[in-house]
Scaffold this motif. Structure first.
Motif, PDB file in Angstrom:
ATOM      1  N   PRO A 124       2.428  -3.994  -6.579  1.00  0.00           N
ATOM      2  CA  PRO A 124       2.674  -2.550  -6.492  1.00  0.00           C
ATOM      3  C   PRO A 124       4.170  -2.207  -6.494  1.00  0.00           C
ATOM      4  O   PRO A 124       4.581  -1.235  -7.136  1.00  0.00           O
TER       5      PRO A 124
ATOM      6  N   ALA B 281      -2.088   2.709  -9.909  1.00  0.00           N
ATOM      7  CA  ALA B 281      -2.344   3.243  -8.573  1.00  0.00           C
ATOM      8  C   ALA B 281      -3.744   2.880  -8.088  1.00  0.00           C
ATOM      9  O   ALA B 281      -3.915   2.370  -6.974  1.00  0.00           O
TER      10      ALA B 281
ATOM     11  N   CYS C 183       3.877  -0.009  -9.492  1.00  0.00           N
ATOM     12  CA  CYS C 183       3.680   1.364  -8.997  1.00  0.00           C
ATOM     13  C   CYS C 183       5.008   2.123  -9.049  1.00  0.00           C
ATOM     14  O   CYS C 183       5.021   3.344  -9.184  1.00  0.00           O
TER      15      CYS C 183
ATOM     16  N   ALA D  29      -4.079  -1.019  -7.766  1.00  0.00           N
ATOM     17  CA  ALA D  29      -3.367  -1.543  -6.606  1.00  0.00           C
ATOM     18  C   ALA D  29      -4.044  -1.107  -5.308  1.00  0.00           C
ATOM     19  O   ALA D  29      -4.103  -1.870  -4.337  1.00  0.00           O
ATOM     20  N   GLN D  30      -4.568   0.101  -5.301  1.00  0.00           N
ATOM     21  CA  GLN D  30      -5.251   0.562  -4.084  1.00  0.00           C
ATOM     22  C   GLN D  30      -6.466  -0.329  -3.784  1.00  0.00           C
ATOM     23  O   GLN D  30      -6.678  -0.734  -2.640  1.00  0.00           O
TER      24      GLN D  30
ATOM     25  N   HIS E  68       0.820  -1.204   0.000  1.00  0.00           N
ATOM     26  CA  HIS E  68       0.000   0.000   0.000  1.00  0.00           C
ATOM     27  C   HIS E  68       0.860   1.264   0.000  1.00  0.00           C
ATOM     28  O   HIS E  68       0.510   2.265  -0.637  1.00  0.00           O
TER      29      HIS E  68
ATOM     30  N   THR F 217       1.800   1.724  -3.464  1.00  0.00           N
ATOM     31  CA  THR F 217       0.618   2.201  -4.178  1.00  0.00           C
ATOM     32  C   THR F 217       0.407   3.696  -3.984  1.00  0.00           C
ATOM     33  O   THR F 217       0.100   4.437  -4.927  1.00  0.00           O
TER      34      THR F 217
END
Lengths: 600, 600
Positions: free
Chosen positions: A401, A357, A405, A360-361, A302, A305
């Motif tokens: 991520p 983004a 990311c 992945a979030q 996270h 992300t």
């Protein structure tokens, strides 16, 4: 527009996609309804924007230094964390019985994410403290919990995780730090720990190190590792910090990014007795650590992300306002320049970031909500299945991520061109900070072996099969909507390939050959999971777009989900087919490559 | 083992793969036979290792600062460049008639590359000086050449390229710097130039800026741009530097990497007359710049390549010596740890780097040798074809390394884990330095438009067809060798896809839609070119392995080429098929994406 969070997107993910309100109905979360959550998010956003964000570049530019044997940090670092503490965020995910606010894990994840986007290297101190307190809360004795949890949950004492040693990073079984029992039940800790984030500083009253060490005479390898709580300052019976506990700061690491977080080499018990408390039972340290692993790995994914989200928000704003060049069909050089968002290739780079983004979030929050489900589920079968699902997704939520990311941050820099390469904008910092995420908390390669060896290999693909069925249901639902048919077919084709490839890997009797394909398999699997997430988002958006009462802004919002789903499905998802084909062939080039060809 | 060059690989590429000795037979290169080249390389390697490499971390950590209005650099920067000058390297590629050493461009490229790998941000000063001198030498008047080239070729005066302005980077037609003619034929330069590497400092006696500016009353856009030589200090009739020429240093940029190179905002003629000399004819500035573009873009691609090579060499050494973990089939935790090169996934990351760095190096040197061929070819048809081929490859040689050698640096960091993320090793610096290469000298997107719009679109794919035929011949030759058949088939299949996709793009009548697919097409084309390079290398290696007199070391060397060709063909080349399929479908998602979905 905020540069650290997209609240409209969060609302969509939490309340439309994941329906977290059904979780919130459980008594455990009695204090949290939708409105309470919005209030918490408002407060967190305000503190993150006002106290963390303005200080991020300063924290990056002023690395911790050692002055007179003590670590010196910019004053704003400690001040920001005190504001974080005052708002109660250190206590957020802990049970009320230990003095916590008993918030769902997904809320803790969202809030930590905002802070991480605003200022990752300062947020790390809180992240690690909560991770250490989490271990203490789960496995510590009542006495230890009563004494040590309150100052941690109040954010007066910070915490760290001490796993790696100079000679043992990925291979924890080879640590050599020892813990020798004294007659009073305390242990003498002796050894060197490396890469300890938040390992030393003066911004908290005490530091609680969670240390992996071996009790002499125990089994070899990871089975002989125990977990100890080792405070920087010894703790009196009344819980006040006393004299130093002989943990020497042997050096600070100078990193590419994450520069605001001290990263230390620590010597335990080198020049005097260093005392630690055994957590739980001897030789179960790795098991305890793994118990917390899902949450920690969601946290790393996270953080990665949120760096991508920050990069996306900044570069989208730049693309809307920076004028440069003309459309290819405009031949008059005297015509005004257009905002660069008018160029298709700029939009490609924005879509790449948005897909990474926002995708992945949603994945991170899906996993965080699984953590909450596991905490409240009663049905043992359902609990077992959700635990397997989370186990299967953990290497993905950590590694996807970290890879994609980071790539998103690369495109954010590219959109700004030369400006993106300067420290006047936060994009190059996101990129530097983000590079760590593939390394710590289990490298990319370790995640691949976890997925193929333990998660898929462990139950011969049973949990994966069930997850594939779930993903097929999404594809089937999307097939019923004309606009989504091409993307649904594509996901369905990828699922066929995933199943075939998994069978080929499971049928392979050579563990070396199987694992030699693990990282590539993980990357392909991650892409498919993201393809599934995006198709779910597109389905939710299609449903919303059918409503007659939509505002223009909402219509644009949902339209954005459809376009981004299409982007991911067409530009990204096909790469998973390429990777799966490689794995399915049980490619042996890397395994067979003789070491000598790389020089000597 | 050197950490800045692989001399064995260089020998292979120059003398076996490219057969540069046939070039050297031309009278232009009379001073350079194989042994002279080896001596030059020995000398360059020695200076690069002894004077540039040890200072690279210092140059990175001590960014230029302005003290009393002057730029201050670490003393070692100037000292290193003086050694470079003394060895004659500033004069290397220039004709004897202007005082140069008349070396082939490939030799200049190789030598600059060693220095770049050792210390990129210090080497930039030389790179830019040579680029400026190159322009002056090609288009300057005899008087200017006689006066100004000698101090530049002696490395006493440095040079810069002043193209971008704050409002005009990729869109050069929109520059606003003006040049107003005086009665004596000199021009008054007025305007602001941005991102000027080497734009100001005190380490050379003078700085020669090559400045793009507009003569008032000229055509709009790029057709009204002229090229001027504007010295930092005015130059007396005897060629000695005199008073300052009113170029004000308005600021230094603080970058993610390349920190040892000053990067300046310069104001020309803000507080007094700034005088410049017109180079060539009015309004032909862009044409002159483009004349030098092939060389400059090879240089950028090669700098990126050398960063990847440096990362590869360091991470391979680390992988051979660092012990960590055990093979998956070793269950005894008390057995000794193995060097990490024993892990298949580490070898995957080494092969990825080796494939990128050595493949890109061969491509760069192939292009550099084409520059040399163009300089000596008499047959106009052959010259025309080689110019087209070089034009076609220029966007590839600039962009493929910028993308994939950056990726290689990512894997180098990964192999070292936490250590790779620290500034104790040069890997994170390579990664930071390398990120610039996709931005300057024409961004990735600009290269894509150059390829699809100008290079392929310009002759309706004619040069590309001929190049495809060349690549098919390599594939056909490889089909005759059993071991190479799978890789030959794969390249052949990619060529089919390339031809079909090119036809689809050329048939597309909407230039916006065609160009919206340009960057993805470029990346796919680049992969195919690299696949062809690797197949050529594998063919040469197969031939060498058939010799009976090979040493063990040579056998290992050639074996490494075969393994890396296999790696590239299996792990990388298939991605080009995925990308071409996307382009062939004339994908419109990015073109059609409404700007409003990215926020407002």
């Amino acid at each position: 527009m905020s540069m650290i969070v997209d609240r409209r997107e969060l609302d969509f993910v939490l309340f439309e996609l994941l329906d977290v309100e059904s979780l919130l109905r459980h008594p455990r979360f009695h204090a949290y309804d939708r409105s309470a959550i919005q209030q918490m998010l408002d407060m967190a956003q305000k503190i993150a924007e006002q106290k963390f964000l303005p200080h991020a570049a300063e924290a990056d530019a002023n690395e911790p230094v050692i002055v007179d044997g003590k670590v010196k940090l910019p004053a704003a670092t400690g001040a920001a964390l005190r504001d974080y503490a005052e708002a109660g965020f250190f206590a957020l995910p802990f049970s009320e019985e230990v003095g916590g606010l008993q918030a769902p894990w997904f809320l803790h994840t969202v809030i930590t994410g905002m802070f991480s986007c605003a200022n990752a290297s300062v947020t790390n101190y809180a992240f690690l403290t909560i991770a250490a307190a989490n271990l203490l809360s789960a496995f510590g004795s009542n006495t230890l919990r009563q004494t040590l949890l309150p100052p941690m949950l109040e954010g007066r004492w910070f915490g760290t995780m001490c796993l790696s040693e100079p000679q043992a990073g990925s291979s924890l079984g080879d640590i050599t730090t020892t813990a020798t029992e004294r007659t009073d039940g305390l242990f003498r800790i002796k050894g060197t720990k490396m890469w300890i984030s938040g390992g030393d500083h003066e911004i908290s009253e005490n530091i609680v190190h969670m240390v992996l060490a071996k009790i002499p005479g125990g089994p070899a390898g990871t089975k002989g590792i125990s977990l100890f709580l080792v405070p920087k300052r010894r703790v009196g019976p009344d819980g006040t910090p006393g004299p130093l506990n002989n943990i020497a700061l042997a050096g600070l690491n100078h990193k590419m990014g994450q520069r605001g977080t001290t990263n230390c080499l620590l010597n335990f018990g080198e020049s005097g007795e260093c005392l630690g408390y055994l957590i739980g039972e001897p030789h179960r340290g790795i098991e305890y650590m793994f118990h917390m692993m899902n949450e920690a790995r969601i946290g790393v994914g996270h953080a990665s992300t949120m760096a991508a989200l920050g990069g996306y928000l900044h570069s989208a704003e730049y693309a809307r306002t920076r004028t440069q060049g003309r459309r290819p069909d405009q031949k008059n050089p005297a015509s005004p320049q257009v905002p660069i968002i008018e160029h298709a290739d700029i939009r490609r780079m924005l879509l790449a970031q948005k897909a990474a983004a926002e995708g992945a979030q949603a994945l991170c929050l899906y996993c965080a909500a699984l953590v909450d489900e596991l905490a409240i589920l009663d049905d043992p079968n359902e609990k077992q299945w959700k635990a397997s699902l989370l186990g299967l997704l953990t290497p993905v939520v950590k590694s996807w991520p970290s890879e994609h990311c980071l790539e998103a941050n690369k495109w954010a820099i590219q959109i700004l061109g030369g400006y993106g390469y300067t420290r006047d904008f936060p994009l190059e910092r996101f990129y530097r900070d983000n590079r760590l995420n593939h390394i710590h908390e289990g490298t990319f390669g370790i995640q691949g072996m976890d997925l193929v060896g333990r998660k898929v290999g462990g139950d011969r693909g049973e949990a994966l099969d069930r997850f594939v069925t779930m993903m097929r249901e999404t594809a089937t639902a999307a097939l019923g909507i004309e606009e989504l048919q091409p993307e649904a077919w594509r996901l369905d084709g990828c699922l066929d390939a995933l199943v075939e490839t998994t069978q080929a890997l499971l049928a392979c009797e050579d563990p070396l050959l199987r694992l030699a394909n693990a990282t590539v398999y993980l990357d392909a699997f991650g892409h498919i999971v993201l393809g599934w997430i995006w198709l779910r988002k597109a389905l939710a958006a299609t449903a919303a777009l059918a409503r007659s009462d939509l505002s223009e802004a909402d219509r644009t919002f949902y339209e954005g989900k459809l376009v981004t789903c299409r982007y991911f499905s067409r530009y990204e998802l096909p790469h998973s087919m390429t990777r799966l084909a490689l794995c399915k062939s049980l490619e042996a080039t890397c395994l067979d490559a003789p070491a000598r060809i790389f020089g000597e």
